[in-house]
Design an enzyme around this catalytic site. Structure first.
Site, PDB file in Angstrom:
ATOM      1  N   HIS A  83       3.767  -5.010   1.813  1.00  0.00           N
ATOM      2  CA  HIS A  83       4.516  -4.060   0.986  1.00  0.00           C
ATOM      3  C   HIS A  83       5.435  -4.772   0.008  1.00  0.00           C
ATOM      4  O   HIS A  83       5.906  -4.149  -0.945  1.00  0.00           O
ATOM      5  CB  HIS A  83       5.220  -2.995   1.840  1.00  0.00           C
ATOM      6  CG  HIS A  83       6.440  -3.418   2.588  1.00  0.00           C
ATOM      7  ND1 HIS A  83       6.415  -3.812   3.903  1.00  0.00           N
ATOM      8  CD2 HIS A  83       7.729  -3.488   2.208  1.00  0.00           C
ATOM      9  CE1 HIS A  83       7.636  -4.105   4.304  1.00  0.00           C
ATOM     10  NE2 HIS A  83       8.458  -3.921   3.289  1.00  0.00           N
ATOM     11  N   ASP A 218       1.085  -6.219   8.016  1.00  0.00           N
ATOM     12  CA  ASP A 218       1.862  -6.119   6.775  1.00  0.00           C
ATOM     13  C   ASP A 218       2.178  -7.509   6.203  1.00  0.00           C
ATOM     14  O   ASP A 218       3.311  -7.967   6.250  1.00  0.00           O
ATOM     15  CB  ASP A 218       3.152  -5.337   7.073  1.00  0.00           C
ATOM     16  CG  ASP A 218       3.799  -4.789   5.811  1.00  0.00           C
ATOM     17  OD1 ASP A 218       3.478  -5.281   4.717  1.00  0.00           O
ATOM     18  OD2 ASP A 218       4.638  -3.868   5.930  1.00  0.00           O
ATOM     19  N   SER A 652      12.416  -7.691   4.630  1.00  0.00           N
ATOM     20  CA  SER A 652      10.966  -7.553   4.683  1.00  0.00           C
ATOM     21  C   SER A 652      10.299  -8.861   4.280  1.00  0.00           C
ATOM     22  O   SER A 652      10.613  -9.421   3.241  1.00  0.00           O
ATOM     23  CB  SER A 652      10.505  -6.454   3.731  1.00  0.00           C
ATOM     24  OG  SER A 652      10.763  -5.213   4.310  1.00  0.00           O
TER      25      SER A 652
HETATM   26  N1  ARG Z   1       9.524   0.610   6.078  1.00  0.00           N
HETATM   27  C1  ARG Z   1       9.140  -0.680   5.568  1.00  0.00           C
HETATM   28  C2  ARG Z   1      10.335  -1.387   4.980  1.00  0.00           C
HETATM   29  O1  ARG Z   1      11.151  -0.788   4.337  1.00  0.00           O
HETATM   30  C3  ARG Z   1       8.133  -0.593   4.467  1.00  0.00           C
HETATM   31  C4  ARG Z   1       6.817  -0.149   4.894  1.00  0.00           C
HETATM   32  C5  ARG Z   1       5.906   0.078   3.736  1.00  0.00           C
HETATM   33  N2  ARG Z   1       4.860   0.994   4.171  1.00  0.00           N
HETATM   34  C6  ARG Z   1       4.773   2.285   3.808  1.00  0.00           C
HETATM   35  N3  ARG Z   1       3.928   3.036   4.430  1.00  0.00           N
HETATM   36  N4  ARG Z   1       5.491   2.797   2.830  1.00  0.00           N
HETATM   37  O2  ARG Z   1      10.454  -2.584   5.097  1.00  0.00           O
END
Ligand code: ARG
Length: 717
Positions: A83, A218, A652
């Site tokens: 992401h 991811d 992230s």
């Molecule tokens: N919740 C994750 C973060 O903010 C991002 C995941 C991205 N995936 C998604 N389905 N939008 O680090």
């Protein structure tokens, strides 16, 4: 949907391990060193942060400004989240060459794809500059603090930048009680090396997002390139892979419950010292507003994206970003309530006031000041959110708003030259604002969100355009129709979307015509309204908060005395340490600390937008073709695991590092039960969700046939 795994075999004592609060400054990590060692760390503090020798900090970069990545080979290979690479991958994709959908693997270095606009920063050093900055700011308050801070920052960074060899920032900590200088080296030649298909990289989609148990792979990989002196250089075919001071070895050993695990990266923003009044505002005003607006915007986007694969690709990245924080704010609100954060904060505040009175501190009357500031701000809080999230949601409005300065210049009768210059700026920003526009989609967003703005914001706060243009010409019997008709009129008559017309008109000679354009008139009506009446109130609140928070956190530091107190996240490098640990989200429910590929197959739903898998992946899973990545004890492919580390957005892509300094995973998410974590850390529930490095390597090797990448890593068994 969310599956709850019940592990009756676990006894509750296994869940005693509590999450480990704190995002610590690497420069000061020796203060935490004893605690880290007790938890199992085998490295020295010097191996974590050193300015003389290669240390962990040299293997970690701020990636694209909003994420973290780590160097995993001596040839500048970077690992981050899918992401985090998403926007770059989408930008490099086309409908016929869709790397987002199909994944990507460069089979040799010359196939690695330059990612336009993407850059990474390596941290060179951190320096405490509190004395210099505080002395300069003196007893200034309100907006003057910011002015003085900017002034002294410029002076300090001018020296540390060493004529452009570095770039640096002075950052405020504990709301202005401490200041540190961060010196960086920025590399702008960054290339895409590998990405899983979206079905793995975003497996589970928004349904699984922010939740455990998880099976998302991811990750994505990039490479930093440098010139022949190993220094930053703009993209060139002659650049070569950057040789880092340190790269992380990769461990295939896997994790056991209670193993030491630490995360280093760039957490973006937390407000852990927010008062109960701030929590109240979030629960009752700001969060529900963001969620309501984004709900509408996302449903319009989905509708248009489903119609056309080109639109789908065009909006994939902005959709993912909007959806990510749409769900975030739903979760934050829910957990602020569930975990009674407002009450907890009130208790803390009572205790603080008691301490302040006992010590006759200057701040013993600070809580009523907070209360008053929030009460004064409250009537405008919704407008602030709606301005940003709803009014400015359409690209056409954003472009219209970019005429603000030129409009003022025309009113002030400025010279044709200066107006021509402002026009040039608009031409440049037009390109990026309209880069991904689909007019049909944009128009629907415009109509729906203007209507929402009209209905939800108090009438007394509306811009003139609603009365002078919208109501007078389009009636007021049926508001939806009114706004639809008005939208048709704006989009049919604007010159801003027509490149040829725009190029002719955006000059000093014709600027008066453009200023009468319906899209410009629409945007500027609210921009002026907002800036004249509401922004000053919002600024008053912001500066008052600066002053109050500086006093409050200063007193909290004093109250903490010799106990360590960590500063809020502010996009600077931090270390958090904890353990691999399961948790029990509610009565009778227990979550294991790892997931396996079996769950991937359980969730798999052919043809589904969120839970599909490529036939090749299904085949590999069904034949249990896990290779050397299989967990030796379990005989399974471990997909994700959780730790008690303290992370937030910006972390992230951060490396999850074991006691020996080896990479065991990449952090990619937080968990639902602790979604209020940015405001208050819950030691029982807060977990960091990580993709196991063996899952990543399995995808690189078996799914993407990228063994050449494994060969350049330092893999340890
Ligand atoms: N919740 C994750 C973060 O903010 C991002 C995941 C991205 N995936 C998604 N389905 N939008 O680090």
């Amino acid at each position: 949907m969310k599956k709850i795994i019940l592990f009756f075999l676990f006894i509750s004592s296994q869940f005693i391990v509590r999450a480990d609060e704190g995002m610590w400054l690497p420069l000061l990590i020796s203060q935490n060193y004893d605690a880290m060692q007790k938890m199992g760390l085998k490295l020295t503090a010097e191996q974590i942060y050193s300015i003389n020798n290669g240390s962990l900090k040299d293997a970690i970069v701020h990636f694209g400004g909003g994420c973290t990545a780590e160097v995993i080979s001596d040839k500048g290979l970077l690992l981050t989240n899918h992401h985090c690479g998403y926007d770059a991958i989408a930008t490099l994709s086309s409908v016929s060459n869709n790397y987002l959908m199909n994944g990507f693997m460069a089979n040799s270095m010359d196939q690695e794809l330059p990612a336009p606009g993407l850059s990474v920063r390596f941290l060179v050093r951190i320096e405490d500059v509190t004395d210099k900055v505080s002395a300069f700011i003196g007893d200034a308050y309100g907006a003057d603090v910011e002015k003085k801070f900017d002034e002294i920052s410029k002076k300090i960074t001018k020296v540390s930048n060493e004529d452009g060899a570095y770039e640096s920032d002075v950052k405020s900590f504990y709301a202005g009680n401490k200041y540190y200088l961060f010196v960086y080296q920025r590399f702008t030649d960054v290339r895409l090396v590998s990405a899983p298909p979206e079905s793995l990289g975003k497996f589970g989609g928004d349904t699984d997002n922010w939740m455990w148990p998880r099976h998302t792979c991811d990750f994505s990989m990039f490479r930093v390139y440098s010139n022949n002196d190993n220094k930053p250089a703009p993209y060139s075919i002659n650049n070569r892979p950057y040789i880092p001071k340190h790269h992380l070895p990769v461990s295939l050993k896997g994790v056991q419950e209670n193993d030491y695990a630490m995360v280093m990266g760039y957490p973006g923003r937390t407000t852990r010292y927010l008062t109960s009044y701030g929590v109240d505002l979030a629960i009752n005003v700001s969060n529900p507003s963001v969620v309501k607006i984004r709900d509408k915007r996302l449903s319009i986007m989905r509708e248009e994206m489903e119609k056309d694969p080109a639109v789908d690709l065009q909006y994939a990245s902005s959709y993912a970003q909007l959806a990510n924080y749409w769900k975030y704010f739903i979760g934050q609100t829910e957990q602020l309530k569930n975990l009674h954060i407002e009450e907890l904060k009130q208790d803390e505040e009572d205790e603080f006031v008691k301490w302040a009175k006992e010590n006759d501190s200057d701040v013993k009357k600070i809580m009523p000041d907070f209360k008053k500031a929030y009460a004064n701000y409250r009537p405008y809080a919704k407008h602030a959110t709606y301005y940003r999230e709803a009014f400015m949601a359409s690209a056409l409005t954003k472009l219209g708003a970019s005429f603000e300065q030129v409009g003022k210049a025309v009113e002030a009768n400025e010279s044709a030259d200066s107006i021509e210059n402002l026009c040039k700026k608009i031409v440049a920003s037009r390109k990026s604002i309209l880069k991904n526009i689909n007019v049909e989609l944009d128009k629907k967003v415009f109509a729906a969100l203007n209507l929402m703005f009209y209905q939800d914001i108090p009438k007394g706060q509306h811009p003139d355009i609603f009365t002078s243009e919208v109501f007078e010409k389009y009636g007021s019997e049926n508001w939806k129709k009114t706004f639809d008709d008005y939208t048709d009129f704006v989009y049919q008559n604007t010159a801003l979307l027509d490149s040829a017309k725009f190029a002719t008109l955006c000059h000093a000679d014709f600027i008066r015509i453009l200023l009468l354009d319906p899209a410009v008139q629409h945007a500027l009506s609210e921009v002026k309204n907002y800036k004249e009446y509401y922004e000053p109130k919002i600024n008053d609140f912001t500066y008052e908060m600066f002053d109050l928070n500086r006093a409050y956190q200063g007193a909290l530091l004093e109250k903490a005395n010799n106990k360590l107190m960590y500063p809020d996240a502010n996009s600077t490098m931090r270390v958090t340490y904890g353990k691999v640990s399961a948790y029990a989200p509610k009565d009778a429910v227990s979550f294991n600390y790892y997931t396996t590929a079996n769950g991937l197959l359980d969730k798999y739903k052919a043809g589904d937008k969120e839970f599909d898998l490529q036939p090749k992946v299904v085949e590999l899973l069904k034949t249990r073709n896990y290779g050397p990545y299989q967990d030796k004890k379990l005989g399974e492919l471990v997909t994700c695991f959780i730790t008690t580390d303290d992370i937030t957005g910006g972390n992230s892509g951060s490396p999850v590092i074991n006691a020996d300094g080896e990479l065991i995973g990449t952090a990619f998410d937080g968990n639902w039960e602790a979604m209020s974590g940015d405001i208050a850390f819950d030691k029982r529930y807060k977990r960091t969700i990580c993709a196991d490095i063996r899952y990543v390597l399995w995808v690189v090797d078996k799914v993407l046939d990228g063994r050449r990448l494994l060969d350049e890593m330092t893999v340890r068994n």
